[in-house]
Design an enzyme around this catalytic site. Structure first.
Site, short mmCIF file in Angstrom:
data_model
loop_
_atom_site.label_atom_id
_atom_site.label_comp_id
_atom_site.label_asym_id
_atom_site.label_seq_id
_atom_site.Cartn_x
_atom_site.Cartn_y
_atom_site.Cartn_z
N CYS A 158 0.79 -1.23 0.00
CA CYS A 158 0.00 0.00 0.00
C CYS A 158 0.82 1.28 0.00
CB CYS A 158 -0.95 -0.01 1.19
SG CYS A 158 -1.93 -1.52 1.28
N HIS A 283 -3.89 7.82 5.94
CA HIS A 283 -3.98 6.48 5.33
C HIS A 283 -5.35 5.91 5.67
CE1 HIS A 283 -2.51 2.97 3.38
NE2 HIS A 283 -2.61 2.21 4.45
N HIS A 317 -9.87 1.27 -0.49
CA HIS A 317 -8.42 1.23 -0.39
C HIS A 317 -7.89 0.67 -1.71
CE1 HIS A 317 -4.42 0.97 0.81
NE2 HIS A 317 -4.50 0.25 1.91
#
Length: 393
Positions: A158, A283, A317
């Site tokens: 990520c 995040h 995400h």
């Protein structure tokens, strides 16, 4: 003194739409959109950030590189193609690089091929192993654009595309190239959804970051591309920080030490004091451990007053594309935004009493002046952390 680097043109596609204008309208809306229930990726409908826009043709690519991942990438490319072609004409094909982040590449095509093999006893004629190579997106863009400069992919889960932007900046500062097409791309597939469900990290409803009721992430897909050069442009990538705390294969270091190290280094490189940051794109995955760690890290470095939000309830995400996509949201926040509109933090408002206080952006909230500096956080499995500072030039 190292030369500054600037983010010029932006092309993107995500669950909020295709193109800067459409995405910006949804991003600054007081009503959440993007993430919605979708079937076909699990044994039940899940809230996912699926791209529903029409995708670009892949006719210019060899069949071995055809994938949803590259279709998303070419869709984002279309918005910046004239500027990239002009850079190639000006600097030459060997002086323009491609640096991308991804984590899925063509895994979705492999899924379909394996299903076909189970049904018929042989792999489909349309399948090629090159589809799932992690380097395929960079090779595809270099092929389409006729480039001969460096072309590579960073895959650190990520944090991938946030690290790609940092790597692109280093190429420019070293004088290796004169322009870089940089960003990230990832596409949805059952494999990814199943992996996160096995970790008990997927929320069946819209994700709820920073809430005491959070139950995990929504998975999404996206592509975002910037043309980066040393020539002055609308947004400067003024700082980046990277760290690796290696605390656990999938869990962040609970105290946020790796995140703090990355953010501190990004601020140092930008020459920016913590009170110079106007907005933080968190995040903000809505998982138990990430939100706890990140709230502590942001509070410790920037205090309780800085405006912050997670945009993952809007896009899901997007994994390897998340760093570039959220840098794109920072770019949109810094440009053509005189009233300083901020991306809202959509959640149920139920604060986790174990978290330090953060000033989460309310729907429709703005600074009342142009935004000067944005911090964007990206934290990955294995303790791979990255933070970017973008400033209005």
């Amino acid at each position: 003194m190292m030369p500054p680097v600037f983010l010029h043109q932006l092309g993107l596609v995500c669950a909020l739409g295709a193109g800067k204008r459409e995405v910006a309208r949804a991003l600054f809306s007081a009503t959440p959109s993007g993430v919605a229930p979708h079937e076909g990726y699990a044994d039940r409908a899940l809230h996912l950030g699926v791209v529903t826009a029409a995708l670009a043709s892949q006719d210019a690519l060899p069949r071995a590189w055809h994938s949803r991942n590259n279709a998303l990438l070419l869709t984002a490319l279309a918005e910046v193609r004239p500027a990239v072609d002009a850079a190639v004409a000006r600097f030459g094909p060997g002086r323009v690089a491609v640096v991308l982040g991804t984590s899925t590449s063509g895994i979705g095509e492999s899924e379909g091929a394996i299903a076909g093999q189970h049904a018929t006893g042989q792999l489909p004629a349309t399948f090629h192993l090159a589809q799932q190579e992690l380097g395929a997106p960079a090779s595809a863009l270099a092929h389409v654009l006729g480039l001969s400069g460096p072309a590579y992919v960073i895959s650190t889960a990520c944090s991938s595309s946030a690290k790609a932007l940092a790597s692109a900046a280093r190429l420019l500062r070293a004088g290796t190239v004169d322009a870089v097409l940089t960003g990230g791309v990832d596409s949805l597939c059952r494999f990814t959804v199943a992996g996160f469900r096995a970790l008990e990290s997927v929320s069946e409803a819209r994700c709820n970051p920073m809430s005491v009721h959070r139950h995990g992430i929504n998975i999404g897909e996206a592509a975002a591309l910037f043309l980066m050069t040393r020539e002055p442009g609308p947004v400067r990538l003024s700082g980046w920080g990277e760290s690796s705390d290696a605390h656990h294969i999938s869990a962040p270091e609970p105290g946020g030490r790796g995140a703090i190290a990355a953010i501190r280094e990004a601020l140092r490189r930008a020459g920016l004091e913590p009170d110079g940051v106007d907005y933080v794109n968190l995040h903000g995955t809505a998982t138990q451990q990430n939100d706890a760690m990140e709230s502590r890290a942001v509070h410790a470095l920037l205090g309780p007053g800085v405006k912050a939000s997670s945009t993952k309830p809007l896009t899901g995400h997007t994994l390897g594309a998340a760093g570039a996509l959220e840098a794109a949201f920072a770019w949109l926040t810094l440009t053509d935004n005189p009233e300083g509109r901020l991306p809202a933090h959509f959640w149920d408002g139920a604060e986790d009493p174990s978290f330090p206080a953060l000033s989460l952006v309310k729907p429709g909230e703005s600074l009342g002046r142009p935004v000067r500096a944005v911090l964007s956080n990206s934290f990955a499995f294995g303790g791979s952390n990255a933070a970017l500072v973008l400033e209005r030039a």
